[in-house]
Design a protein around this motif. Structure first.
Motif, PDB file in Angstrom:
ATOM      1  N   ARG A 446       1.169  -1.159  -0.386  1.00  0.00           N
ATOM      2  CA  ARG A 446      -0.237  -0.043  -0.110  1.00  0.00           C
ATOM      3  C   ARG A 446       0.840   1.064   0.236  1.00  0.00           C
ATOM      4  NH1 ARG A 446      -3.008  -0.581   5.204  1.00  0.00           N
ATOM      5  NH2 ARG A 446      -3.969   1.582   4.629  1.00  0.00           N
ATOM      6  N   ALA A 447       0.619   2.321  -0.901  1.00  0.00           N
ATOM      7  CA  ALA A 447       1.087   3.676  -0.902  1.00  0.00           C
ATOM      8  C   ALA A 447       0.517   4.594   0.501  1.00  0.00           C
ATOM      9  CB  ALA A 447       0.993   3.808  -2.666  1.00  0.00           C
ATOM     10  N   LEU A 448       0.698   4.435   1.690  1.00  0.00           N
ATOM     11  CA  LEU A 448       0.615   5.069   2.109  1.00  0.00           C
ATOM     12  C   LEU A 448       1.312   6.399   3.190  1.00  0.00           C
ATOM     13  CD1 LEU A 448      -2.140   4.842   4.893  1.00  0.00           C
ATOM     14  CD2 LEU A 448      -0.308   4.011   5.447  1.00  0.00           C
ATOM     15  N   GLY A 449       0.790   7.402   2.829  1.00  0.00           N
ATOM     16  CA  GLY A 449       2.095   8.557   3.069  1.00  0.00           C
ATOM     17  C   GLY A 449       1.404  10.095   4.066  1.00  0.00           C
ATOM     18  N   ASN A 632       0.126  31.279  14.027  1.00  0.00           N
ATOM     19  CA  ASN A 632       0.744  30.277  13.698  1.00  0.00           C
ATOM     20  C   ASN A 632       0.944  28.510  13.268  1.00  0.00           C
ATOM     21  OD1 ASN A 632       2.171  30.645  16.632  1.00  0.00           O
ATOM     22  ND2 ASN A 632       2.442  28.134  16.085  1.00  0.00           N
ATOM     23  N   GLY A 633       0.409  27.460  13.069  1.00  0.00           N
ATOM     24  CA  GLY A 633      -0.163  26.260  13.198  1.00  0.00           C
ATOM     25  C   GLY A 633       0.775  24.964  13.234  1.00  0.00           C
ATOM     26  N   ALA A 634       0.367  24.085  13.011  1.00  0.00           N
ATOM     27  CA  ALA A 634       1.259  23.008  12.649  1.00  0.00           C
ATOM     28  C   ALA A 634       0.067  21.476  12.201  1.00  0.00           C
ATOM     29  CB  ALA A 634       2.016  22.186  13.577  1.00  0.00           C
ATOM     30  N   HIS A 635       0.069  21.236  10.744  1.00  0.00           N
ATOM     31  CA  HIS A 635      -0.708  19.842  10.760  1.00  0.00           C
ATOM     32  C   HIS A 635      -0.157  18.872   9.806  1.00  0.00           C
ATOM     33  CE1 HIS A 635      -4.271  23.320   9.347  1.00  0.00           C
ATOM     34  NE2 HIS A 635      -4.095  23.696  10.715  1.00  0.00           N
ATOM     35  N   LEU A 636      -1.183  18.222   9.776  1.00  0.00           N
ATOM     36  CA  LEU A 636      -0.100  16.102  10.162  1.00  0.00           C
ATOM     37  C   LEU A 636      -1.628  15.924   8.368  1.00  0.00           C
ATOM     38  CD1 LEU A 636       0.705  13.600  11.804  1.00  0.00           C
ATOM     39  CD2 LEU A 636      -0.848  12.851  10.882  1.00  0.00           C
ATOM     40  N   ALA A 637      -1.089  15.421   7.873  1.00  0.00           N
ATOM     41  CA  ALA A 637      -2.450  14.587   6.926  1.00  0.00           C
ATOM     42  C   ALA A 637      -1.535  13.141   6.780  1.00  0.00           C
ATOM     43  CB  ALA A 637      -2.320  15.612   5.696  1.00  0.00           C
ATOM     44  N   VAL A 638      -2.035  12.356   6.723  1.00  0.00           N
ATOM     45  CA  VAL A 638      -1.791  10.439   5.932  1.00  0.00           C
ATOM     46  C   VAL A 638      -2.702  10.440   4.621  1.00  0.00           C
ATOM     47  CG1 VAL A 638      -2.354   8.562   6.576  1.00  0.00           C
ATOM     48  CG2 VAL A 638      -1.493  10.293   8.160  1.00  0.00           C
ATOM     49  N   VAL A 639      -2.446  10.352   4.186  1.00  0.00           N
ATOM     50  CA  VAL A 639      -3.233  10.000   2.570  1.00  0.00           C
ATOM     51  C   VAL A 639      -3.101   8.650   1.692  1.00  0.00           C
ATOM     52  CG1 VAL A 639      -2.997  12.078   1.689  1.00  0.00           C
ATOM     53  CG2 VAL A 639      -1.504  11.173   0.527  1.00  0.00           C
ATOM     54  N   GLU A 640      -3.283   8.240   0.600  1.00  0.00           N
ATOM     55  CA  GLU A 640      -3.417   6.742   0.276  1.00  0.00           C
ATOM     56  C   GLU A 640      -3.488   6.886  -1.239  1.00  0.00           C
ATOM     57  OE1 GLU A 640      -3.641   1.783   1.075  1.00  0.00           O
ATOM     58  OE2 GLU A 640      -4.896   3.126   1.890  1.00  0.00           O
TER      59      GLU A 640
END
Length: 778
Positions: A446-449, A632-640
């Protein structure tokens, strides 16, 4: 119980959700006529003939305006800010004269008894065109033999600028390694649920113009309309009723708006214009079309050393009035160093004209582009040096002891929680666990990022931003508060509301300062005939500037209440306490007056005040003493990635944002979530696509893809609170942070998923086709 910090519901929600909102299209006036436009079929052409006779005779037509007729009523406008040295722009008129410069430009305006009759008349207009070569790309615009969009300007370059600090060339030369990449961002637009619309009514006897308009900036529009139509400003009234979304789309002056107002002046009767969705795509400002070439250097441990950038922004045939079309490129130029301890930077910006719809300020104005570029480069450096993406950020982010930090562009970051926001994100996002899950997924094919993004955003600009440029855009905002005879409070405010809940948040501030329940407060906004002068809502200024004005006005009213109560209760004002809508003498709770009783004495029996002014009203105007305030901020994304189709699925999204002191967490969550949705849309779906002739191919919602609930996960939203040191109340803006962080987090997540395949993308939107091409499968 304090109201600031509570997630109370918006009082207007039941009215809006049950279909009882009052929007421009709901307004029906006596003798109202409807407006329709003939729009250009070509991106660039000379107008050779214009036959309007049949249209003028068409059933129900009340008036028709050509470009020559309209320009005798309305001055031309040029979106030029004086502090941008060397900036130029072609003159924009309500209707095209002699030449059209983008497909969709209005040529003829028709007013008729019904919308259908106006459309029928438009179909009878015959326009002769001599097509001219269309300038569609930046490279074409600056070629030696480029067709000139405005021959009187001499070339197609609107503006050029450079910002530099330190010695970037030397720093790059001494770097252990230098990375070079070119990024492109595609055009997209705001798509508010309510399109642009207005009703204009002109009274010839008094030369008074009243315009009900779906706008964010009533006072700006009042000033603009008075100037362009040579009317007394005090006799121009602009009213923004309920507004169904805006996102920056509704802070600009448009040709069709001016033409509709011109028809009202000609007729001396009200006219209505409501854009169709297709007209919105053809005429609302677009944004984001930029190319950014960047060199960035780092030492072997990942410490950033220097950055050099060249930005080319393509902005359409006119510079948007009055804000100009150079600000988005200017923001990218200023913000590319990001929230990092980078000391050496050299950036150049070139803004060029083209035969497409005008581009200008749209939600987050350049921040998403700057963040995506810098954050993507950080991930690449980390990957090439064998560092974790979180670690390279830790090593480079501005630290608490660095604040206030002056970036190499000269921008001062007044406050923030840069390191803390990243640490909180890694904790609530369970970052280490995610990396273990990713390893397992990759073993399964699986191509998880996973993508991280740290960013900053300037909010609540002061007069230093537009006022010094000569534009009629107020950097201040006013608030007037009145204690009514009933004991309730009426607040008149200059900031506006387009669905974000501004009036609710302002009521919470008032409730705490005056010790009254929120339900006893009415907040009125959006009417230049009633409200104190203000800049409206843009650049996340609702709370920093509007909230600051409201806070100070509430405190001023509280002082007046104490003064009145002191006279009536025979006590010093400093000994008067306000609680539960009552004024009482400290230490003597039996000596008290409820607000209703006190107000009735002031309004109806002022003789009891012993000469004190009978006033329970206070007005305060407030501006940011600094050029801007940073959030300001900090974000996290998980995609496939689907390796067969190229489709990108967002599996998880976590956001940590710091917007200073939070007034209403639910409203802030709504703003962050909505911003993330628009940011994801720009990163993955939304694109204003043109063909080689300059025709917009994505002019309906069947062609222009906006994200739906099915495309988005449930967002996980978290907050830090670092009060703004220079703002009354410590408020910062929250409206654009989600749009800023999402494209960077998504791009990094996609590239993380592509990394095992040796592929990387630098283009947005990240379409399935682009993913497959990167994988070598197309």
């Amino acid at each position: 119980m304090p109201q600031v910090g509570a997630s109370i519901r918006r009082p207007d929600d039941p009215r809006i959700l049950t279909g009882r909102g009052r929007y421009v299209d709901d307004l029906v006036l006596a003798r109202l006529v409807h407006v329709a436009f003939v729009r250009s079929e070509h991106a660039h052409a000379a107008l050779t003939t214009l036959d309007v006779d049949a249209a003028r005779r068409s059933a129900g037509v009340a008036a028709l305006l050509t470009g020559d007729e309209a320009r005798r009523l309305c001055k031309p406008c040029r979106g030029i800010l004086q502090h941008y040295q060397g900036m130029k722009s072609g003159a924009m008129l309500p209707l095209a004269v002699e030449r059209v410069r983008y497909a969709g430009e209005p040529i003829v305006a028709v007013a008729a008894e019904t919308r259908a009759a106006a459309a029928d008349a438009v179909a009878l207009v015959r326009v002769g065109y001599r097509p001219l070569p269309a300038v569609l790309s930046p490279a074409t615009a600056v070629a030696p033999d480029a067709p000139l969009i405005h021959p009187d300007l001499g070339d197609n370059v609107i503006y050029e600028a450079r910002l530099a600090g330190g010695d970037a060339a030397r720093a790059l030369g001494a770097s252990a390694r230098v990375w070079r990449r070119t990024f492109t961002t595609g055009r997209h637009t705001g798509v508010p649920i309510e399109p642009r619309s207005l009703v204009a009514d002109y009274e010839p006897a008094t030369r008074s113009l009243t315009v009900w308009m779906s706008t964010q900036v009533p006072h700006m529009m009042q000033a603009v309309l008075a100037d362009l139509f040579d009317l007394p400003e005090q006799r121009v009234r602009v009213v923004a009723p309920d507004v169904g979304g805006s996102f920056g789309i509704k802070i600009h002056v448009y040709q069709d708006d001016l033409a509709a107002c011109a028809l009202a002046i000609v007729l001396g009767r009200p006219v209505k214009w409501v854009a169709s969705r297709r007209e919105s795509f053809l005429s609302d400002i677009h944004a984001r079309e930029q190319t950014i070439e960047v060199d960035v250097g780092a030492d072997a441990d990942g410490t950033l050393t220097g950055m050099r950038a060249r930005i080319v922004a393509a902005v359409g045939p006119y510079s948007a009035f009055p804000r100009s079309s150079v600000v988005e490129g200017g923001q990218v130029l200023r913000l590319l160093p990001g929230p990092y301890r980078l000391r050496h930077y050299d950036g150049a910006l070139s803004v060029v004209a083209q035969n497409k719809v005008v581009t200008s300020q749209y939600r987050a104005v350049g921040h998403p582009i700057a963040a995506a570029v810098t954050e993507s480069l950080l991930d690449q450096i980390a990957r090439d040096l064998g560092l974790d993406p979180a670690e390279i950020r830790r090593r480079n982010l501005v630290r608490p002891e660095d604040l206030p930090w002056t970036s190499p562009t000269g921008t001062v970051y007044d406050s923030g929680s840069y390191q803390a926001a990243l640490a909180r994100l890694l904790e609530v996002g369970r970052y280490d666990e995610l990396r273990r899950e990713q390893t397992k997924a990759r073993a399964e094919g699986r191509a998880l990022g996973i993508g991280l993004a740290c960013f900053l955003e300037l909010t609540g600009p002061g007069a230093q931003f537009y006022g010094v440029g000569g534009a009629p855009i107020s950097g201040q905002d006013g608030a007037t508060l009145r204690l009514q005879p009933s004991g309730g409070v009426t607040a008149l405010v200059g900031v506006t509301n387009q669905g974000q809940g501004t009036t609710t948040a302002l009521a919470q501030i008032i409730a705490d300062e005056l010790a009254v329940p929120v339900e006893a407060i009415t907040v009125l906004a959006g009417d230049t005939g009633v409200t104190p002068y203000g800049g409206g809502t843009w650049a996340s200024r609702g709370m920093p500037i509007g909230g600051g004005a409201t806070l100070l006005a509430a405190r001023a009213l509280a002082e007046k209440i104490r003064a009145v109560a002191g006279v009536l209760l025979e006590a010093h004002p400093d000994d008067i306490a306000l609680a539960e809508a009552r004024a009482s003498v400290r230490g003597a709770p039996g000596r008290a007056l409820g607000y209703a009783e006190l107000a009735r004495i002031v309004h109806f029996r002022s003789n009891a005040l012993k000469g004190l002014e009978p006033s329970l009203e206070a007005t305060v105007h407030y501006t940011n003493p600094q050029a801007w305030t940073f959030t300001n901020g900090a974000h996290l994304a998980v995609v496939e990635l689907d390796l067969e189709t190229g489709r990108v699925s967002v599996r998880r999204y976590v956001a940590v944002d710091d917007c200073g002191r939070i007034v209403n967490p639910a409203l802030v969550d709504g703003q962050i979530a909505g911003g993330v949705a628009q940011g994801v849309g720009g990163a993955l779906f939304e694109h204003c696509v043109y063909d080689d002739a300059g025709q917009l191919l994505t002019a309906t919602l069947m062609d222009y893809a906006v994200p739906t609930a099915a495309d988005l996960p449930a967002f996980e939203l978290h907050h830090l609170e670092t009060p703004a040191p220079s703002i009354a109340g410590g408020f910062k803006g929250a409206g654009e942070a989600g749009t800023t962080g999402a494209p960077a987090a998504i791009l990094n997540a996609v590239n993380d998923a592509l990394a095992p395949f040796g592929a990387m993308l630098s283009e947005q939107p990240i379409t399935a086709e682009r993913v497959l091409r990167a994988l070598g499968r197309l």
